[in-house]
Design a protein around this motif. Structure first.
Motif, mmCIF file in Angstrom:
data_model
loop_
_atom_site.group_PDB
_atom_site.id
_atom_site.type_symbol
_atom_site.label_atom_id
_atom_site.label_comp_id
_atom_site.label_asym_id
_atom_site.label_seq_id
_atom_site.Cartn_x
_atom_site.Cartn_y
_atom_site.Cartn_z
ATOM 1 N N SER A 52 0.783 -30.136 -11.740
ATOM 2 C CA SER A 52 0.569 -30.771 -13.053
ATOM 3 C C SER A 52 0.318 -29.724 -14.132
ATOM 4 O O SER A 52 0.656 -29.941 -15.294
ATOM 5 C CB SER A 52 -0.614 -31.741 -13.003
ATOM 6 O OG SER A 52 -0.345 -32.772 -12.094
ATOM 7 N N ASP A 180 5.519 -36.624 -13.565
ATOM 8 C CA ASP A 180 4.436 -36.158 -12.697
ATOM 9 C C ASP A 180 4.044 -37.255 -11.708
ATOM 10 O O ASP A 180 3.322 -38.179 -12.057
ATOM 11 C CB ASP A 180 3.238 -35.740 -13.558
ATOM 12 C CG ASP A 180 2.199 -34.959 -12.759
ATOM 13 O OD1 ASP A 180 2.339 -34.863 -11.523
ATOM 14 O OD2 ASP A 180 1.238 -34.457 -13.368
ATOM 15 N N GLU A 181 4.538 -37.157 -10.510
ATOM 16 C CA GLU A 181 4.313 -38.138 -9.446
ATOM 17 C C GLU A 181 4.567 -39.566 -9.938
ATOM 18 O O GLU A 181 3.702 -40.436 -9.839
ATOM 19 C CB GLU A 181 2.890 -38.006 -8.900
ATOM 20 C CG GLU A 181 2.598 -36.589 -8.425
ATOM 21 C CD GLU A 181 1.499 -36.537 -7.402
ATOM 22 O OE1 GLU A 181 1.500 -37.391 -6.499
ATOM 23 O OE2 GLU A 181 0.654 -35.630 -7.498
#
Ligand code: ATP
Ligand code: MG
Length: 329
Positions: A52, A180-181
């Motif tokens: 991240s 991000d995910e």
């Protein structure tokens, strides 16, 4: 033509431990990579490895401690000091893991999508605005669009909310989306739908993605290339199939031996660890040395540099000696 995104020697230190005894947490060290137009690059690694951090630096929510970010060959940190300009935000968007957290429960889905359209001057009239909102919802498969636009986030499922987040990112017609995910909080049954949407956007609109995930199988499914992170270092990068079929770095090997069939998340399947890698005032040497089955003396003394090998593969490990003067530093 320069690559869309060219990240050079990016580093990030966080000050921790209070002002009396300040210490530095090295979240990212000397990260270099490129991302082409219409390419999906996956970033995989365990929790706390710095995934991240890379996304936050690339979208310029935070400034790096060192290094450069080039967009289409232009050094954006140098040219646009401080926070990202509106022009940068138009080109580089980010979507987060928790689609509910990023949506305001007091606003309709339509209002969420109108905001970026108005901010970036994408609609001239009220009718134009609502037509654009509906087109965005259509693009991400949320139909019938007028009905969905009138709903509030809490009336949608997790998968639908993530589609809204993608639609909102698409509103400004970005070239790059940092995801991000994006599917890790979604039901397994609908993850593939969102991944297929990313593939569709790449193929039909040439949008590039940095896809951050714990899940090797989904990374292989969508990504042209992959990077593996460990303790703030990109330890290996290369075309997805080659990297997974013939991993070079001992850490990648360890990950793959934990999930031989490439099923599910390696976050659950990792072998027992002998302590988390030290990120605060880290010792010299390779961050993986303490866990590495192939460790030698040099690993504890010197941090390996990235070595470029054939077929677009890069590895950061003393097992692969640097050929004379091909290194990037
Ligand atoms: P996860 O898979 O859990 O999301 P990640 O790979 O995304 O992990 P990062 O969020 O990039 O990891 O964090 C990398 C390291 O930096 C972690 O040790 C984290 O605790 C630390 N870190 C991140 N943000 C800060 C901050 N603002 N201040 C201090 N340390 C931070
Ligand atoms: Mg993260």
């Amino acid at each position: 033509m320069p690559p869309l995104l060219d990240v050079q020697h990016l580093g990030k230190l966080y000050r921790v431990g209070g002002w009396l005894r300040p210490k530095h947490l090295r979240a990212l060290h000397d990260a270099s990579f490129t991302l082409g137009h219409g390419e999906i690059l996956a970033l995989v690694g365990e929790s706390g490895s710095g995934k991240s951090t890379i996304a936050r630096l690339c979208v310029r929510l935070e400034a790096p401690t060192s290094g450069r970010i080039l967009l289409d060959g232009r050094d954006v940190l140098h040219e646009e000091r401080g926070h990202a300009t509106l022009a940068y935000r138009r080109r580089v968007q980010m979507i987060f893991q928790d689609p509910f957290g990023s949506l305001n429960p007091a606003r309709t889905i339509g209002q969420h999508l109108e905001r970026p359209l108005l901010l970036h001057d994408k609609a001239k009239t009220r009718a134009d605005l609502s037509a654009r909102v509906h087109a965005l919802l259509d693009t991400v498969g949320l139909v019938p669009a007028p009905e969905v636009a009138a709903k509030y986030p809490q009336e949608l499922s997790g998968g639908q909310r993530q589609r809204v987040a993608i639609a909102r990112a698409l509103a400004v017609e970005p070239d790059l989306i940092l995801a991000d995910e994006p599917v890790s909080m979604l039901d397994v049954s609908i993850r593939a739908d969102v991944l297929n949407l990313m593939l569709d956007l790449k193929e039909k609109r040439g949008i590039s993605f940095l896809y951050i995930t714990h899940d090797l199988a989904s990374a292989r499914y969508v990504a042209d290339r992959m990077m593996v992170m460990y303790a703030g270092h990109i330890v290996e990068a290369g075309p997805s199939d080659a990297l997974l079929e013939k991993p070079l770095h001992p850490y990648t090997n360890l990950l793959l031996s934990a999930v031989p069939e490439l099923e599910g998340s390696f976050a659950r399947g990792l072998p027992a660890r002998s302590g988390a890698p030290a990120l605060v005032d880290p010792p010299p040497g390779c961050p993986f040395a303490a866990r590495c089955p192939d460790v030698t003396d040099v690993c504890r003394r010197e941090t390996p540099r990235p070595v470029s090998l054939d077929e677009g593969r890069v590895v950061r490990c003393h097992l692969y000696p640097e050929p004379s003067r091909t290194r990037s530093e």
